[in-house]
Design a protein around this motif. Structure first.
Motif, PDB file in Angstrom:
ATOM      1  N   LEU A 359       0.920  -1.180  -0.050  1.00 47.48           N
ATOM      2  CA  LEU A 359       0.112  -0.029   0.066  1.00 47.48           C
ATOM      3  C   LEU A 359       0.801   1.330   0.024  1.00 47.48           C
ATOM      4  O   LEU A 359       0.496   2.277  -0.479  1.00 47.48           O
ATOM      5  N   ILE A 360       2.046   1.187   0.644  1.00 49.52           N
ATOM      6  CA  ILE A 360       2.797   2.544   0.846  1.00 49.52           C
ATOM      7  C   ILE A 360       3.389   2.754  -0.618  1.00 49.52           C
ATOM      8  O   ILE A 360       3.658   3.929  -0.970  1.00 49.52           O
ATOM      9  N   SER A 361       4.030   1.399  -1.161  1.00 46.27           N
ATOM     10  CA  SER A 361       4.590   1.458  -2.536  1.00 46.27           C
ATOM     11  C   SER A 361       3.331   2.263  -3.629  1.00 46.27           C
ATOM     12  O   SER A 361       3.941   3.231  -4.459  1.00 46.27           O
ATOM     13  N   GLU A 362       2.050   1.878  -3.608  1.00 46.50           N
ATOM     14  CA  GLU A 362       1.170   2.416  -4.296  1.00 46.50           C
ATOM     15  C   GLU A 362       1.041   3.997  -3.866  1.00 46.50           C
ATOM     16  O   GLU A 362       0.734   4.896  -4.984  1.00 46.50           O
ATOM     17  N   LEU A 363       1.109   4.424  -2.777  1.00 44.16           N
ATOM     18  CA  LEU A 363       0.944   5.571  -2.354  1.00 44.16           C
ATOM     19  C   LEU A 363       2.221   6.560  -2.882  1.00 44.16           C
ATOM     20  O   LEU A 363       1.994   7.694  -3.232  1.00 44.16           O
ATOM     21  N   GLN A 364       3.321   6.001  -2.917  1.00 44.17           N
ATOM     22  CA  GLN A 364       4.319   6.625  -3.319  1.00 44.17           C
ATOM     23  C   GLN A 364       4.187   7.158  -4.751  1.00 44.17           C
ATOM     24  O   GLN A 364       4.771   7.724  -5.509  1.00 44.17           O
ATOM     25  N   ASN A 365       3.876   5.940  -5.515  1.00 42.45           N
ATOM     26  CA  ASN A 365       3.512   5.986  -7.134  1.00 42.45           C
ATOM     27  C   ASN A 365       2.506   7.281  -7.154  1.00 42.45           C
ATOM     28  O   ASN A 365       2.906   7.787  -8.388  1.00 42.45           O
ATOM     29  N   ARG A 366       1.451   7.318  -6.408  1.00 45.52           N
ATOM     30  CA  ARG A 366       0.382   8.337  -6.479  1.00 45.52           C
ATOM     31  C   ARG A 366       1.126   9.621  -6.187  1.00 45.52           C
ATOM     32  O   ARG A 366       0.560  10.625  -6.980  1.00 45.52           O
ATOM     33  N   LEU A 367       1.832   9.707  -5.474  1.00 42.79           N
ATOM     34  CA  LEU A 367       2.727  11.088  -5.177  1.00 42.79           C
ATOM     35  C   LEU A 367       3.384  11.323  -6.053  1.00 42.79           C
ATOM     36  O   LEU A 367       3.559  12.644  -6.646  1.00 42.79           O
ATOM     37  N   GLU A 368       4.242  10.427  -6.800  1.00 44.62           N
ATOM     38  CA  GLU A 368       4.939  10.906  -7.998  1.00 44.62           C
ATOM     39  C   GLU A 368       4.365  11.318  -9.045  1.00 44.62           C
ATOM     40  O   GLU A 368       4.685  12.288  -9.884  1.00 44.62           O
ATOM     41  N   ASP A 369       2.994  10.944  -9.354  1.00 46.98           N
ATOM     42  CA  ASP A 369       2.051  11.151 -10.300  1.00 46.98           C
ATOM     43  C   ASP A 369       1.398  12.586 -10.209  1.00 46.98           C
ATOM     44  O   ASP A 369       1.499  13.286 -11.010  1.00 46.98           O
ATOM     45  N   ALA A 370       1.337  12.619  -8.503  1.00 48.80           N
ATOM     46  CA  ALA A 370       0.722  14.148  -8.505  1.00 48.80           C
ATOM     47  C   ALA A 370       1.912  15.222  -8.778  1.00 48.80           C
ATOM     48  O   ALA A 370       1.436  16.389  -8.961  1.00 48.80           O
ATOM     49  N   GLU A 371       3.181  14.894  -8.368  1.00 48.57           N
ATOM     50  CA  GLU A 371       4.127  15.682  -8.828  1.00 48.57           C
ATOM     51  C   GLU A 371       4.091  16.022  -9.953  1.00 48.57           C
ATOM     52  O   GLU A 371       4.425  17.203 -10.581  1.00 48.57           O
ATOM     53  N   LEU A 372       4.151  15.012 -11.095  1.00 50.17           N
ATOM     54  CA  LEU A 372       4.140  15.390 -12.311  1.00 50.17           C
ATOM     55  C   LEU A 372       3.192  15.996 -12.695  1.00 50.17           C
ATOM     56  O   LEU A 372       3.137  17.169 -13.562  1.00 50.17           O
ATOM     57  N   LYS A 373       1.665  16.036 -12.243  1.00 53.93           N
ATOM     58  CA  LYS A 373       0.654  16.881 -12.561  1.00 53.93           C
ATOM     59  C   LYS A 373       0.891  18.228 -12.160  1.00 53.93           C
ATOM     60  O   LYS A 373       0.460  19.318 -12.965  1.00 53.93           O
ATOM     61  N   ILE A 374       1.766  18.412 -11.049  1.00 55.50           N
ATOM     62  CA  ILE A 374       1.966  19.857 -10.482  1.00 55.50           C
ATOM     63  C   ILE A 374       2.879  20.416 -11.575  1.00 55.50           C
ATOM     64  O   ILE A 374       2.599  21.542 -11.998  1.00 55.50           O
ATOM     65  N   ILE A 375       3.976  19.609 -12.187  1.00 51.84           N
ATOM     66  CA  ILE A 375       4.520  20.264 -13.092  1.00 51.84           C
ATOM     67  C   ILE A 375       3.919  20.462 -14.403  1.00 51.84           C
ATOM     68  O   ILE A 375       4.064  21.673 -14.972  1.00 51.84           O
ATOM     69  N   ASP A 376       2.895  19.450 -14.901  1.00 50.06           N
ATOM     70  CA  ASP A 376       2.313  20.060 -15.850  1.00 50.06           C
ATOM     71  C   ASP A 376       1.279  21.219 -15.869  1.00 50.06           C
ATOM     72  O   ASP A 376       0.749  21.961 -16.671  1.00 50.06           O
ATOM     73  N   GLY A 377       0.542  21.320 -14.428  1.00 47.22           N
ATOM     74  CA  GLY A 377      -0.253  22.418 -14.094  1.00 47.22           C
ATOM     75  C   GLY A 377       0.699  23.855 -14.209  1.00 47.22           C
ATOM     76  O   GLY A 377       0.014  24.560 -14.723  1.00 47.22           O
ATOM     77  N   GLU A 378       1.833  23.744 -13.925  1.00 43.78           N
ATOM     78  CA  GLU A 378       2.683  24.942 -14.078  1.00 43.78           C
ATOM     79  C   GLU A 378       2.950  25.361 -15.661  1.00 43.78           C
ATOM     80  O   GLU A 378       2.725  26.258 -15.669  1.00 43.78           O
TER      81      GLU A 378
END
Length: 751
Positions: A359-378
């Protein structure tokens, strides 16, 4: 051991029978009077009796079988009785031997006590002898040392006499030398005192510079705090995901703790089992040692008569030990059961730990996806911001009304200026009342007198950000003398809360530069500062003699040139490479001290020149090989003023005339751009010619119209608002981003 009666029979233990070391041929002392007296058994007889098998002529002749069985039982009883009598004799002998042993042990104890007493007496005598010997040795050593000391002192006195005679002659020679050295030392002391005074003066100057650096450090800390607040608002979604991650991490830690606790319980149980086994082994060893003692006592003493009592005690001990052995075995089984249960719980905890890890590995993957989304949003934010500016027009106008100050005319209450509250004009409209007539204006943003420097900067922060994206950006402040232009652009020195747009823009630029390094961007920045004083360009960063001449600093005539790409160059202008906000702040302080400032009736410290701050940015993305070059121009224009109100004469009069001419030329340029005339008079003044790429090119331009609420300044305020409306109506073209693929020079030209 004697058992309890069962059906009229006696059951006995045969510990001696199982011991191979005891000879079966040895007979007890006497078996007279026994029911089965006169019989003796050998080892072969006992084994033969135990291994004897019944032979029957007829299997179904139960009478014969019963008789044979009765005969066999009778012989067994006879053997058992014989063993009981033999064991009784041995136990009696054992008791007798034990009594003899106790008696000898008591004698040994008494002898030990006597020996200890004798030993203590001898030790006391030895101690006294040693003390007397030590005292004698000390006396002898003292006498020897005194004798040697006397001899040494005699020799030293002889040597001292010789040395004193020699030193007396050498001291006379050294006295002359020392007097010469004393004179030279006095001269050195005077020179050192002079040097000390110089160092004190230098130290005081360093302390002043240190206090200045400390104030800069405080301002930097305040800026960091504001940057953290903005960052918290941007990464709110990321924080929520991290909160979930931390909660799951806590669950994982609790599961890990339960696993560790189970492992500890398991280790404790294993240790307990090992200790129980050790105790069991010790009991068995004690039992074997007791048996060996019985055998040795039997071999040494034959005629023992009181072993029966001791035998009973030993039987009771053996019985209690057997009971303890049973309890230990029960405890061992219970401990093994607990161990099995702990193994099961540890296995379950391990499986749960694996699930939490997934579950923690899945959350880390989601966190990386969120950071990529922040970059795309910028990236998307940059695109939308540029699109909005293109739709609104490239010259945007912000209006700022300063608050009333004590220097304003008596009776000024600020009611001549009001702000509409309708939905369409809220935050964008301003009304000015003069001679009973109301004038309404609408701009991109209107700041009321209570607006802080932070509120103003938030509105232009995205525009400043686009300079890092490769655009030319120009922000200039326009207004009459004393309307707050310099305060808006530079702020109040020494007060971090009242920093102006220029220091705040630089802080944002360098903070964003730091954050973009993770995306592969590297930036180089260059700064230049100049002023236009009486239609003459002056270099504010020149390190040479700053004496003013007809052509500016050092007698140089700075020429303005534009190339085909819309870039502007000022010949011989000082350009400084900068890497941090601190370096730029130092340059700003240097420029502010070099800028022309004078006193008029309208302003205590009036800027007598147009101040132009230019930051040239060169960026390279090592991941995409993309290069951008942007320019940020921040301009503080000199204030317009009427000669009748300012009371200027002499140099101040010439300065006022030059300022009004340049601002009039700026007005002519704006009128020509608004009417879309073919000819725009950029060359009528140095100011408009320098701003030509910003006013008629591909730059993003913003004007601050600063307004004074003083009643005596209504005419100038109305003129400034009308001029700002014309500027806001100008369309000067679409901004163009300067970006390519690693094919431009490292030093950029002025935008």
């Amino acid at each position: 051991m004697v058992g309890t009666a069962n059906n009229g029979r006696m059951r006995h233990a045969f510990s001696v029978v199982n011991s191979e070391e005891v000879g079966l041929n040895s007979a007890p002392p006497s078996n007279a009077g026994s029911e089965y007296g006169g019989f003796e058994f050998t080892r072969e007889d006992v084994y033969g009796l135990l291994n004897e098998r019944m032979k029957y002529k007829n299997k179904f002749n139960y009478k014969e079988r019963c008789e044979n069985m009765m005969d066999y039982i009778k012989r067994l009883r006879l053997c058992i009785k014989w063993f009981q009598e033999l064991e009784g004799g041995y136990l009696f002998e054992q008791e007798k031997l034990q009594n003899a042993l106790d008696f000898t042990e008591s004698k040994c104890v008494e002898m030990d006590l006597i020996l200890k007493n004798k030993e203590e007496e001898l030790n006391l005598i030895i101690v006294e002898l040693r003390k007397s010997l030590a005292s004698l040795q000390e006396k002898i050593s003292k006498e020897k040392s005194e004798k040697l000391a006397a001899l040494d002192s005699l020799a030293k006195e002889k040597e001292a006499r010789l040395t004193v005679e020699k030193s007396q002659s050498s001291l006379l020679e050294e006295k002359g030398k020392i007097q010469g050295e004393l004179q030279s030392a006095n001269q050195r002391i005077t020179s050192v005192n002079d040097m000390y005074k110089l160092l004190q003066e230098y130290n005081s100057s360093l302390q002043l510079y240190n206090s200045k650096l400390q104030t800069d450090l405080d301002t930097a800390h305040e800026n960091v705090k504001r940057g953290e607040k903005e960052k918290a608002a941007i990464v709110e979604n990321l924080c929520t995901l991290r909160g979930q991650f931390t909660s799951l991490q806590d669950q994982f830690n609790s599961c890990k703790a339960t696993v560790d606790e189970g492992v500890k319980q398991k280790d404790a149980l294993v240790n307990e089992v090992a200790s129980l086994r050790a105790e069991l082994q010790q009991v068995s060893e004690d039992r074997e040692s007791l048996l060996l003692q019985v055998q040795t006592l039997t071999a040494e003493v034959v005629n023992c008569e009181e072993l029966v009592v001791k035998s009973n005690e030993l039987k009771e001990k053996c019985l209690s030990q057997s009971n303890q052995l049973k309890t230990l075995q029960d405890e061992l089984e219970a401990t093994q059961n607990k161990l099995r249960v702990s193994d099961l719980s540890a296995f379950e905890t391990k499986t749960e730990f694996e699930e939490q890890k997934k579950l923690i590995s899945e959350l880390q993957n989601r966190l990386e996806d969120a950071e990529l989304k922040i970059i795309d949003g910028e990236k998307f934010r940059k695109k939308l911001h540029n699109t909005i500016l293109e739709l609104k027009g490239n010259i945007r106008v912000f209006c700022r009304v300063r608050p009333l100050i004590p220097e304003d005319s008596p009776g000024a209450d600020g009611r001549v200026i009001s702000f509409p509250t309708t939905t369409e004009a809220l935050g964008r409209g301003i009304d000015l009342a003069q001679n009973g007539q109301k004038y309404s204006f609408t701009f991109d943003k209107v700041f009321m007198p209570d607006a802080s420097q932070e509120d103003v900067f938030v509105e232009i922060s995205q525009l400043v950000q686009s300079a890092l994206d490769g655009y030319k950006v120009c922000i200039f402040a326009y207004g009459q003398t004393g309307s707050g232009k310099t305060y808006t652009m530079m702020g109040k020195p020494g007060n971090p809360e009242q920093k102006g747009l220029i220091p705040r823009s630089l802080e944002q630029i360098f903070q964003t530069k730091q954050s973009l390094q993770s995306q592969g961007w590297k930036y180089e920045m260059q700064v230049s500062m100049l002023e236009i004083y009486n239609e003459t360009i002056r270099d504010l960063l020149s390190t040479k003699d700053s004496s003013r001449t007809e052509y500016g600093s050092n007698g140089k005539q700075y020429a303005i040139k534009h190339d085909a790409n819309g870039n502007t160059l000022v010949s011989d202008l000082t350009v400084v490479d900068v890497c941090s906000t601190r370096e730029v702040s130092f340059l700003l302080d240097q420029a502010s001290h070099s800028r022309s400032v004078g006193k008029t009736q309208m302003n205590e410290q009036s800027s007598r020149s147009h101040f132009v701050f230019t930051l040239r940015i060169s960026g390279v993305n090592e991941n995409t090989e993309q290069q951008v070059q942007g320019v940020l121009n921040l301009i503080d224009l000199a204030g317009s003023e009427r000669l009748s109100k300012s009371g200027s004469t002499g140099d101040r009069l010439r300065e006022t005339q030059a300022i009004n001419r340049s601002l009039s030329s700026l007005s002519d340029v704006i009128f020509a751009l608004a009417k879309k005339e073919d000819h725009v008079p950029f060359r009528h003044s140095k100011l408009t010619y320098l701003l030509q790429p910003c006013l008629g090119g591909d730059s993003k331009t913003l004007m601050f119209a600063n307004i004074s609420p003083d009643n005596s300044s209504l005419g100038e305020s109305l003129c400034s608002l009308r001029f700002a409306s014309r500027v806001n109506a100008c369309e000067i073209g679409t901004p163009r981003r300067q970006a390519n693929m690693r094919s431009f020079e490292s030093r950029l030209s002025l935008g």
